[in-house]
Design an enzyme around this catalytic site. Structure first.
Site, PDB file in Angstrom:
ATOM      1  N   LYS A   1       8.169   3.193  -1.985  1.00 24.03           N
ATOM      2  CA  LYS A   1       7.284   3.097  -0.979  1.00 24.03           C
ATOM      3  C   LYS A   1       7.752   3.918   0.426  1.00 24.03           C
ATOM      4  O   LYS A   1       6.869   4.374   1.012  1.00 24.03           O
ATOM      5  CB  LYS A   1       7.009   1.636  -0.527  1.00 24.03           C
ATOM      6  CG  LYS A   1       6.494   0.865  -1.653  1.00 24.03           C
ATOM      7  CD  LYS A   1       5.041   1.250  -2.198  1.00 24.03           C
ATOM      8  CE  LYS A   1       3.923   1.353  -1.440  1.00 24.03           C
ATOM      9  NZ  LYS A   1       2.743   1.488  -2.105  1.00 24.03           N
TER      10      LYS A   1
ATOM     11  N   PRO B   1       0.959  -3.303   4.748  1.00 28.10           N
ATOM     12  CA  PRO B   1       0.704  -4.629   4.803  1.00 28.10           C
ATOM     13  C   PRO B   1       1.872  -5.207   4.030  1.00 28.10           C
ATOM     14  O   PRO B   1       2.858  -4.736   3.256  1.00 28.10           O
ATOM     15  CB  PRO B   1      -0.463  -4.635   3.547  1.00 28.10           C
ATOM     16  CG  PRO B   1      -0.452  -3.644   2.936  1.00 28.10           C
ATOM     17  CD  PRO B   1       0.201  -2.523   3.585  1.00 28.10           C
TER      18      PRO B   1
END
Length: 324
Positions: free
Chosen positions: A165, A190
């Site tokens: 990520k 998030p």
């Protein structure tokens, strides 16, 4: 940019995913024309069933395109005529991986495929679904609040999913800076995403709750986490897509205080009655979780690197949801 019917067109990647479905619902409710990608068009009916559960009963503004993040095919067609792209699709954590590149390479190459296609199609803005895993992982003894200016420490012993990520988001920002040719970018990062489950694809946080309810978790590891409702995450994607000031920004998405896994269990017990009869009520010591993780790949993914982190660290590390 408008399509032939006078509606603004948006591409949503990974249309069968948990966050993507809720974003598609918001877009259709607000009058957008939505095209979404699937690795196989055999899942079209499944996606429509999920959207029906979310309140959508008309699909004339929804279309599907077969496209895979690991292949070049169809990405140019997928973005054609779109004003915006919500790039939500991403490789999910692999429990029994042989090499970290199994997660890192698809995430990095996938985001580049989407950005290159968007640039060529003169898309106005791409919103990338990143994660808190690209912000606050691997930073030891942090005492000040994390913000959108922070990045996870790639030199630390990160799980490959968190590393993927981070690398994918960094790659996106570097592309925009060096090759974007005016293409705009914003990212949504998030924490643990919860909320209404519409189908078989849903967040890992919801999977933990499911396992607790089904009695697959006998006791709670002593770990803390912040959570955010998937509907708030969808709202934030649309704001990041359209708000003039969102260009070039990252948005941490979280609500409320950090909860321990036992806190979550107690909430389930309090509110779900007999449905939560199998939910655990005791907490495991840290040494037990670390030892068990040696033999259990699932624990290595989800728990091993989080035990021993104090609740206060999570409180300081997760700003409130901000819609800029």
């Amino acid at each position: 940019m408008k399509d032939l019917n006078g509606k603004t067109a948006v591409l949503v990647t990974g249309g069968s995913g948990f966050i993507a479905d809720h974003c598609i619902i918001k877009l259709l409710e607000q009058g957008y024309k939505v095209r979404t990608t699937l690795r196989s068009l055999n899942r079209q009916d499944e996606v429509k069933d999920m959207l029906r559960k979310g309140g959508i009963d008309a699909f004339e503004d929804l279309s599907f395109m077969e496209a895979d993040l690991s292949k070049d095919n169809n990405w140019d067609k997928a973005v054609q005529g779109c004003t915006y792209v919500l790039h939500i699709a991403s490789p999910t954590p692999i429990v029994n991986y042989k090499h970290e590149d199994e997660m890192i390479v698809p995430a990095k190459e996938g985001v580049l495929r989407v950005l290159r296609a968007a640039r060529a199609a003169r898309v106005k803005r791409v919103v990338l679904t990143s994660a808190y895993g690209a912000v606050g992982m691997g930073n030891i003894n942090r005492t000040t609040p994390y913000t959108e200016k922070d990045w996870s420490n790639l030199k630390a012993n990160l799980h490959p999913y968190q590393k993927s990520k981070t690398i994918a988001e960094k790659t996106a920002w570097e592309f925009i800076s060096n090759e974007g040719a005016g293409l705009e970018l914003s990212t949504v990062n998030p924490v643990a995403v919860m909320g209404p489950v519409l189908g078989t694809d849903y967040s890992h946080s919801n999977q933990v709750v499911k396992k607790m309810l089904e009695g697959e978790i006998g006791a709670c590891p002593k770990v803390y986490c912040c959570h955010v409702d998937v509907r708030d995450v969808a709202d934030l994607h649309l704001l990041a897509m359209t708000h003039p000031n969102a260009n070039g920004e990252r948005f941490l998405a979280t609500t409320g205080n950090a909860l321990s896994m036992l806190d979550v269990a107690n909430i389930l017990k309090k509110n779900l009655g007999e449905t939560a009869a199998k939910v655990p009520t005791r907490e495991l010591p840290n040494w037990f979780v670390r030892t068990a993780a040696i033999f259990n790949p699932s624990l290595r993914v989800n728990m091993q690197k989080r035990v021993g982190i104090k609740r206060s660290s999570y409180l300081s590390g997760h700003p409130a949801l901000v819609k800029k």
